[in-house]
Design an enzyme around this catalytic site. Structure first.
Site, PDB file in Angstrom:
ATOM      1  N   HIS A 182       0.985  -1.361   0.036  1.00  0.00           N
ATOM      2  CA  HIS A 182       0.162   0.199  -0.015  1.00  0.00           C
ATOM      3  C   HIS A 182       0.978   1.319  -0.250  1.00  0.00           C
ATOM      4  O   HIS A 182       1.460   1.323   0.872  1.00  0.00           O
ATOM      5  CB  HIS A 182      -1.172   0.122   1.744  1.00  0.00           C
ATOM      6  CG  HIS A 182      -2.392  -1.328   1.151  1.00  0.00           C
ATOM      7  ND1 HIS A 182      -2.692  -1.862   2.382  1.00  0.00           N
ATOM      8  CD2 HIS A 182      -2.681  -1.725   0.099  1.00  0.00           C
ATOM      9  CE1 HIS A 182      -3.105  -2.651   1.396  1.00  0.00           C
ATOM     10  NE2 HIS A 182      -3.607  -2.607   0.421  1.00  0.00           N
ATOM     11  N   ALA A 183       0.739   2.230  -1.151  1.00  0.00           N
ATOM     12  CA  ALA A 183       1.529   2.879  -0.981  1.00  0.00           C
ATOM     13  C   ALA A 183       2.246   3.896  -0.142  1.00  0.00           C
ATOM     14  O   ALA A 183       2.662   4.391  -0.102  1.00  0.00           O
ATOM     15  CB  ALA A 183       1.261   3.093  -2.676  1.00  0.00           C
ATOM     16  N   GLU A 185       2.049   3.995   3.029  1.00  0.00           N
ATOM     17  CA  GLU A 185       2.206   2.978   4.628  1.00  0.00           C
ATOM     18  C   GLU A 185       3.670   3.154   4.136  1.00  0.00           C
ATOM     19  O   GLU A 185       5.007   2.748   4.077  1.00  0.00           O
ATOM     20  CB  GLU A 185       1.844   2.120   4.320  1.00  0.00           C
ATOM     21  CG  GLU A 185       0.179   1.656   4.042  1.00  0.00           C
ATOM     22  CD  GLU A 185      -0.883   0.533   4.109  1.00  0.00           C
ATOM     23  OE1 GLU A 185      -0.086  -0.430   4.425  1.00  0.00           O
ATOM     24  OE2 GLU A 185      -1.773   0.795   4.132  1.00  0.00           O
ATOM     25  N   ARG A 240      -2.986   4.630  -2.142  1.00  0.00           N
ATOM     26  CA  ARG A 240      -3.015   2.996  -2.052  1.00  0.00           C
ATOM     27  C   ARG A 240      -2.181   1.793  -2.707  1.00  0.00           C
ATOM     28  O   ARG A 240      -1.496   1.549  -2.688  1.00  0.00           O
ATOM     29  CB  ARG A 240      -4.213   2.731  -0.625  1.00  0.00           C
ATOM     30  CG  ARG A 240      -4.137   1.232  -0.407  1.00  0.00           C
ATOM     31  CD  ARG A 240      -5.802   0.774  -0.540  1.00  0.00           C
ATOM     32  NE  ARG A 240      -5.707  -0.119  -0.213  1.00  0.00           N
ATOM     33  CZ  ARG A 240      -5.870  -1.091   1.774  1.00  0.00           C
ATOM     34  NH1 ARG A 240      -5.103  -0.600   2.247  1.00  0.00           N
ATOM     35  NH2 ARG A 240      -6.889  -2.106   1.821  1.00  0.00           N
ATOM     36  N   ASN A 257      -3.508  -6.467  -2.305  1.00  0.00           N
ATOM     37  CA  ASN A 257      -3.550  -6.560  -1.524  1.00  0.00           C
ATOM     38  C   ASN A 257      -4.451  -7.603  -1.512  1.00  0.00           C
ATOM     39  O   ASN A 257      -5.188  -8.033   0.053  1.00  0.00           O
ATOM     40  CB  ASN A 257      -3.495  -6.547  -0.193  1.00  0.00           C
ATOM     41  CG  ASN A 257      -2.940  -7.259   1.137  1.00  0.00           C
ATOM     42  OD1 ASN A 257      -2.387  -8.691   0.592  1.00  0.00           O
ATOM     43  ND2 ASN A 257      -3.399  -6.899   2.417  1.00  0.00           N
ATOM     44  N   ARG A 258      -5.611  -7.598  -2.411  1.00  0.00           N
ATOM     45  CA  ARG A 258      -7.122  -8.148  -2.671  1.00  0.00           C
ATOM     46  C   ARG A 258      -6.930  -8.775  -3.682  1.00  0.00           C
ATOM     47  O   ARG A 258      -8.189  -9.691  -4.059  1.00  0.00           O
ATOM     48  CB  ARG A 258      -7.685  -7.508  -2.805  1.00  0.00           C
ATOM     49  CG  ARG A 258      -8.020  -5.913  -1.350  1.00  0.00           C
ATOM     50  CD  ARG A 258      -8.634  -7.108  -0.555  1.00  0.00           C
ATOM     51  NE  ARG A 258      -9.032  -6.452   0.872  1.00  0.00           N
ATOM     52  CZ  ARG A 258      -8.269  -5.731   1.410  1.00  0.00           C
ATOM     53  NH1 ARG A 258      -7.021  -5.601   1.805  1.00  0.00           N
ATOM     54  NH2 ARG A 258      -8.450  -5.008   2.544  1.00  0.00           N
ATOM     55  N   HIS A 313       3.114  -3.310   6.950  1.00  0.00           N
ATOM     56  CA  HIS A 313       1.602  -2.312   6.363  1.00  0.00           C
ATOM     57  C   HIS A 313       1.628  -1.536   7.886  1.00  0.00           C
ATOM     58  O   HIS A 313       2.334  -1.482   8.694  1.00  0.00           O
ATOM     59  CB  HIS A 313       0.561  -2.796   6.670  1.00  0.00           C
ATOM     60  CG  HIS A 313       0.292  -4.262   5.101  1.00  0.00           C
ATOM     61  ND1 HIS A 313      -0.636  -3.447   4.342  1.00  0.00           N
ATOM     62  CD2 HIS A 313       0.743  -5.138   5.009  1.00  0.00           C
ATOM     63  CE1 HIS A 313      -0.599  -4.388   3.267  1.00  0.00           C
ATOM     64  NE2 HIS A 313      -0.335  -5.828   3.767  1.00  0.00           N
ATOM     65  N   SER A 314       1.038  -0.408   7.815  1.00  0.00           N
ATOM     66  CA  SER A 314       0.944   0.585   8.779  1.00  0.00           C
ATOM     67  C   SER A 314      -0.417   0.935   8.552  1.00  0.00           C
ATOM     68  O   SER A 314      -1.136   0.748   7.036  1.00  0.00           O
ATOM     69  CB  SER A 314       1.872   2.043   8.624  1.00  0.00           C
ATOM     70  OG  SER A 314       1.521   2.917   7.635  1.00  0.00           O
ATOM     71  N   GLU A 389       1.144  -4.645  11.618  1.00  0.00           N
ATOM     72  CA  GLU A 389       0.342  -3.348  10.876  1.00  0.00           C
ATOM     73  C   GLU A 389       1.485  -2.038  11.579  1.00  0.00           C
ATOM     74  O   GLU A 389       1.454  -2.136  13.365  1.00  0.00           O
ATOM     75  CB  GLU A 389      -1.180  -3.388  11.172  1.00  0.00           C
ATOM     76  CG  GLU A 389      -1.449  -4.087  10.121  1.00  0.00           C
ATOM     77  CD  GLU A 389      -2.003  -3.266   9.599  1.00  0.00           C
ATOM     78  OE1 GLU A 389      -1.454  -2.106   8.786  1.00  0.00           O
ATOM     79  OE2 GLU A 389      -3.073  -3.562   8.225  1.00  0.00           O
TER      80      GLU A 389
END
Ligand code: 0X9
Ligand code: ZN
Length: 425
Positions: A182-183, A185, A240, A257-258, A313-314, A389
């Protein structure tokens, strides 16, 4: 009580549709955007309906208790008139983003020299991250190298750092990290860089680190979504997804991530709306980034297997165990995973008292389908496949915009965690 994830995912779409869309090559500054935490009183649907006419950006995906929403300056009066139960998180999102975007300068180091610890005082431009990794691997040519697994939508290499020990290159089970899928993060790249740096720089002087590096082959991919990361630096700090266009829609991007080819077809853990932040794609693995990751993961599975996978991730401070696709399912070795997660959480807290929550992903956070850790567990047969996370907590104000002063502490506490975890797995 939690909203069902079907509702959560359906409802993400309207907010995404209303989100500010930058014109090509125009940077969104978020100047004057005010971020509110709006209590949902357990009915996020009603709140999202009220917000529909406004230009907003959703800042959180787990939204049964509150919605964190950035409101565009021209809609602040209209938002006030709604009289919602809300508190202010950012007075001016644009100024907080500016404070964080004073990138460090990095001219690289001379051949075989190691980058300095000042790297973790600020965020950096993507090109500097590449130089950083080349410098790091260049300084340790006997037990590390840079590799490429394929290219992104826009043709960027998806690169990784391979670290090995005394058994020789490619002789041990894999410890496998993905960063920045996710960009926005950004902290995940910095933490992964710190772990990479410590593994290599401490190998010859710290016996505990030597034991870890001798026990595994590390495959560290800090930017599995390079186009998205660059776009988050050049155009939209809150981007993202990847940067893939789709016919019939002006909305860009698929959530990598899906998009993993496992439990992809299930409903409720991803969106079929091309404009949603969790858009799953038209078919499993139809993003070039995911296809490259699947192919590389398969080679690791078929060589010495994967011991530990971490998708960094965050934010929210979670250690998430399998599974994401079903809240009643846990991994066959869940008891062992839980014991290790408790130990990791405890060790992370020793450095600065930072508290992480642990547990199976779906029941602890929310349902996700086609996500990496489930694929790693059931298809790539990874013994421990986790999502971490990073900072801040869900109740903190900064979200994805983690102040630079927290880069080093965030990195140190995770490195301490890895030094605990890796020897006992
Ligand atoms: O939604 C996600 O992809 C992750 N959260 S984030 O806010 N960083 O976007 C959580 C993914 C967790 N999924 C599994 N562990 N299966
Ligand atoms: Zn994420």
């Amino acid at each position: 009580m939690k909203l069902t994830s079907i509702v959560t995912q359906l409802l993400l779409a309207p907010l995404a549709l209303a989100a500010a869309a930058p014109k090509v090559n125009q940077k969104i500054t978020y100047d004057g955007y005010k971020v509110f935490r709006i209590s949902t009183h357990h009915d996020a649907a009603i709140v999202k309906d009220l917000l529909k006419p406004l230009t907003t950006v959703a800042m959180n995906l787990k939204d049964e208790e509150h919605l964190d929403v950035a409101i565009a300056p021209q809609d602040l009066d209209a938002f006030d008139a709604l009289n919602l139960d809300a508190e202010v998180l950012h007075e001016d999102l644009g100024s907080d983003i500016k404070a964080e975007s004073k990138f460090g300068t990095y001219g690289g180091v001379s051949a075989r020299a190691v980058p300095s610890l000042t790297w973790w005082n600020s965020y950096h431009a993507y090109a500097d991250h590449i130089t950083f990794y080349n410098d790091l691997a260049g300084a340790f040519p006997n037990n590390s190298e840079i590799f490429n697994i394929g290219t992104s939508v826009q043709g960027r290499q998806i690169f990784g750092l391979h670290i090995w020990g005394s058994g020789g290159k490619g002789s041990k089970p894999a410890v496998y990290f993905h960063g920045t899928v996710h960009a926005r993060e950004w902290i995940s790249a910095k933490v992964v860089e710190y772990i990479s740096y410590q593994l290599l720089t401490q190998y010859s002087t710290d016996l505990a680190v030597m034991a870890i590096v001798d026990k595994y082959d590390f495959y560290i991919l800090p930017f599995v979504n390079p186009d998205g990361f660059v776009y988050s630096q050049t155009n939209d700090r809150l981007w993202r997804k990847n940067r893939q266009t789709r016919s019939g829609s002006s909305c860009v991007g698929t959530d990598i991530n899906r998009n993993w080819p496992y439990k992809w077809s299930l409903t409720g853990g991803a969106s079929t709306n091309k404009c949603s932040e969790t858009y799953k794609g038209q078919a499993a693995s139809d993003t070039p980034e995911n296809a490259a990751l699947v192919a590389f993961t398969t080679t690791l599975k078929n060589s010495h297997g994967i011991k530990l996978y971490i998708d960094w991730h965050s934010f929210g401070q979670y250690i998430l165990l399998p599974y994401g696709y079903d809240c009643t399912q846990v991994a066959a070795n869940n008891a062992q995973q839980t014991t290790l997660a408790i130990g990791l959480k405890t060790r992370i807290a020793l450095s600065y008292g930072t508290q992480f929550t642990y547990g199976p992903s779906c029941s602890t956070l929310y349902k996700t389908t086609g996500s990496s850790a489930d694929y790693m567990t059931d298809v790539a047969l990874t013994e421990f496949a986790w999502t971490i996370e990073l900072r801040p907590t869900g109740s903190s104000s900064s979200g994805f915009i983690l102040p630079p002063a927290q880069i080093l502490p965030s990195s140190i506490e995770q490195w301490e965690g890895m030094k605990y975890l890796l020897p006992i797995m």
